[in-house]
Write a protein that holds these residues in place. Sequence first.
Motif, PDB file in Angstrom:
ATOM      1  N   THR A 107      -0.716   5.165  -6.375  1.00 40.69           N
ATOM      2  CA  THR A 107      -1.603   4.010  -6.437  1.00 40.69           C
ATOM      3  C   THR A 107      -2.537   4.061  -5.253  1.00 40.69           C
ATOM      4  OG1 THR A 107       0.107   2.712  -7.525  1.00 40.69           O
ATOM      5  CG2 THR A 107      -1.731   1.502  -6.548  1.00 40.69           C
ATOM      6  N   LEU A 115      -9.775  -6.732  -3.660  1.00 50.17           N
ATOM      7  CA  LEU A 115      -9.032  -5.546  -3.249  1.00 50.17           C
ATOM      8  C   LEU A 115      -8.735  -4.746  -4.507  1.00 50.17           C
ATOM      9  CD1 LEU A 115      -7.598  -3.955  -1.007  1.00 50.17           C
ATOM     10  CD2 LEU A 115      -5.544  -5.351  -1.470  1.00 50.17           C
ATOM     11  N   TRP A 116      -9.232  -3.489  -4.567  1.00 51.09           N
ATOM     12  CA  TRP A 116      -9.154  -2.679  -5.784  1.00 51.09           C
ATOM     13  C   TRP A 116      -7.920  -1.798  -5.741  1.00 51.09           C
ATOM     14  CZ3 TRP A 116     -12.750  -2.799  -9.801  1.00 51.09           C
ATOM     15  CH2 TRP A 116     -13.870  -3.585  -9.581  1.00 51.09           C
ATOM     16  N   VAL A 117      -7.321  -1.690  -6.911  1.00 49.91           N
ATOM     17  CA  VAL A 117      -6.161  -0.829  -7.095  1.00 49.91           C
ATOM     18  C   VAL A 117      -6.540   0.240  -8.103  1.00 49.91           C
ATOM     19  CG1 VAL A 117      -3.784  -0.666  -7.874  1.00 49.91           C
ATOM     20  CG2 VAL A 117      -4.535  -2.643  -6.564  1.00 49.91           C
ATOM     21  N   ALA A 173       0.815  -1.210   0.000  1.00 52.43           N
ATOM     22  CA  ALA A 173       0.000   0.000   0.000  1.00 52.43           C
ATOM     23  C   ALA A 173       0.846   1.257   0.000  1.00 52.43           C
ATOM     24  CB  ALA A 173      -0.938  -0.003   1.200  1.00 52.43           C
ATOM     25  N   TRP A 232      -5.299   2.062  -2.904  1.00 50.42           N
ATOM     26  CA  TRP A 232      -5.724   0.737  -2.472  1.00 50.42           C
ATOM     27  C   TRP A 232      -7.032   0.909  -1.710  1.00 50.42           C
ATOM     28  CZ3 TRP A 232      -2.803  -3.642  -3.590  1.00 50.42           C
ATOM     29  CH2 TRP A 232      -1.551  -3.398  -4.151  1.00 50.42           C
ATOM     30  N   TYR A 291     -10.305   3.097   2.256  1.00 47.80           N
ATOM     31  CA  TYR A 291      -8.906   3.089   1.861  1.00 47.80           C
ATOM     32  C   TYR A 291      -8.154   2.077   2.727  1.00 47.80           C
ATOM     33  CZ  TYR A 291      -9.721   7.329  -0.858  1.00 47.80           C
ATOM     34  OH  TYR A 291     -10.178   8.225  -1.779  1.00 47.80           O
ATOM     35  N   LEU A 292      -7.203   1.412   2.125  1.00 45.97           N
ATOM     36  CA  LEU A 292      -6.464   0.375   2.835  1.00 45.97           C
ATOM     37  C   LEU A 292      -5.653   0.946   3.987  1.00 45.97           C
ATOM     38  CD1 LEU A 292      -5.973  -2.680   2.750  1.00 45.97           C
ATOM     39  CD2 LEU A 292      -3.969  -2.259   1.323  1.00 45.97           C
ATOM     40  N   THR A 295     -10.577  -1.178  -0.368  1.00 47.90           N
ATOM     41  CA  THR A 295     -11.301  -2.437  -0.175  1.00 47.90           C
ATOM     42  C   THR A 295     -12.637  -2.372  -0.890  1.00 47.90           C
ATOM     43  OG1 THR A 295     -12.262  -1.628   1.889  1.00 47.90           O
ATOM     44  CG2 THR A 295     -10.170  -2.828   2.030  1.00 47.90           C
TER      45      THR A 295
END
Length: 786
Positions: free
Chosen positions: A220, A283-285, A214, A222, A229-230, A224
Amino acid sequence: MKIRTQILILLFLFGFAPLTAMVMTNLPFVLDRLEFFYHKAYLQNLRADFRDLDEHLASRHEMLRLLAKLPEPGLILGQRDLEEGQEQIDHARVRYTNWINQILRDHLDIFQILFLDLDGNPRFWLELNARTQQWEPTIKKPDMPSRDFFQHNILQEYGRVAVSKISLNPNVSHLDPRRFMTLRMISPIIGPDRQERVVPLGAVVVNIDVGGMASAYRNTLWVTNDGAYLDERLKGSAEQRAFEDFSGLQAIFDKNSLALWEGGQGRQVIWVPLFSTEGSGPLWVGRPVDPSPLHKFRNVLIIRVMTIVVIALVILFIVARFIAMRAEQFGQKLRDGVGRVLREDEAVAFNWKGSQEIKQLGQQLTELAEHHSKQAGAQRQHARQLEESNRYKSQFLANVSHELRTPLNSILLLSKMLNEAPERLSAEQTRQLQVIHEAGRDLRALIDNILDLSRIEAGKASISLQQIPIKPLVSDLIEMVKPQFDAKGLQLSLEYAPSLPESILSDQDKVRQILKNFLSNALKFTHQGGAKVRVFMQPEVDLHPLCFAVEDSGVGIPTSKHELIFEAFKQADGSTSRRFGGTGLGLSISRELAQLLGGEISLESEEGSGARFTLCLPLELDHSALSSHQIELQVTEEPQLMQERIPTLAITSMTEPSKTPFADQRVLVVDGDLQSLLTLTPLLEGWGFEVTAACDGQEAIDTLKDDPDFNIVLMDIMMLEQDGYDTIRHIRNKMKLDTLKVIVLSAKNAAEDRSLCLDAGADEVLTKPVSPEKLQALISVHIETE
């Protein structure tokens, strides 16, 4: 709109429409594909950034396979029955731990190694000390893989490495951040049992910390699957801030596929479901996309395409205009050529260059023009022949009428004079003279009708316009024909509709002639009953509202012969043995006269039920379509004197006023009315004159050409063929008979008419009616001056 403009617009639209359709269809597609490739390139860059992660995980696969080949000693030694087994295992595990510290010195992302038996129970595990970075056995229970993941992979083939979904543990992140985002790898372990058989002994599992990703990849995002946000989840926050920051992102996550998010001010982010998690969805990027290069390229592409389109349209317009001008020139040549053929009957040659079809068309048009020119020439020649024939016919009719009228007038005059001396004739001779006189009158009427019809057809008939009182006109006609109806025992009635105008502007003589023909037909074809004259208005008709109708109870006319009776020399009974006399010219002349007066004649009749002839006229004759020489305006000073126009000479007494020595004197009496001739001739002969009569001006001129030895000429002005003015001018100017005395007897008493007579060459003008004394005195004066 000119044909050149129409062709130009047609050709321009014909080329513009496909070009526009092609651009409008393909340009969006090209731009869309360009945007797709641009985003695909961004995705490839994103995947390239994570290729190191793939290689890193691949290296961990090899490490896991090594641990599966060299597992912790307890799994191997535990299979043997040794007395010193546990102590030996402990010493072996110490050495194994030292070995692990040596080989995993640089693998800091692996924080736990677990050796599980076939039931999934941990036999031995090591954990990387976060402070000393040394692998140490610990009494703390390790993070175990899920039961399903273990059972699904324990019996896999030897050497295979399975990777679990990412496990998110936000509840323990504050105790050990390495355990927040964990990835597990498992590989089966085999070895010899107590019978020295190779059997599955368990599995080795490594827990890898992937949470550092992350922060390891710049630019980038990250997120969920629930929109958090991660890094925020790592801090213990579960707010869905990503959904707030990126409007519409939740719909993209629901589709669970790669998508491009576009926001305001040109913001674009590519979202990829890069990793799967246990129980939390993908998990979206997200990687921001810079659209400015694409927009610049799009703008440049659109400008270039539009420039090419504009250039193509200009070229298209020039080509279309050239074709339109050529087509207009071709059409102009064709129009001019055809116009010359039609207007001038010219044999135009259409010598066109171009395709074979154009040449053939030119040849065919040339042949057609030549044929038309020949036909037109032949028609003109035929028309000249017809015109000449018609002129000969007119001359023949005029000559015959003159030749017939001279002896006919003499016959009528002599028969009248003999009939007035009954003491010298027997009863049989008197009856024969009456037959002669009636036959002469019928013959003269026939000649007059033929000449009237030919004059109307030739367009030479004149109109004498005046205000005509309606009721006196009809009353005088009724009074004139009433004795004839009484003689046959027939009734004749008159009916006026209310609200009639007092007068109309038209030609009195022609209206009287039409109505006289109607009454003559009613008298001729009616044997019992009678006739009725009605005068009424048609308010709904604007062109000719005033109508004169003559209804009779005669034999009637079959419907099939209604049009026939209006033709010249035609009657309903057209056989040579027809019962009723007449020439059949009356109705034909009446219809022509009605059209000349701007009106119409209608007929309602059935065989055996009588007939109704109706003349409808306008209240004012529109003479704008007539030439000036056909119009003569008159002012009627005494409307009550509406009787048939017969310019008679009123004689107060038939006795001679005195004996005047006019012996051996010759007089030429020129008058178109028989009654005037019959009145003047015996009076002049009684004065000693040798009398010669002429019924019109042309006959007088012909008489003077044959025998100019006359002492005096008494001439009426109003004659049918040639009036008195022209006759006097011809006598004075062309025949040079200057000494011949000419006295005009005219019914017109206006000063203008007297001046016209004197200007034409008359010696004296007398206004009718005139007394014999005054006429004799005037003749004596002019005879004495010779």
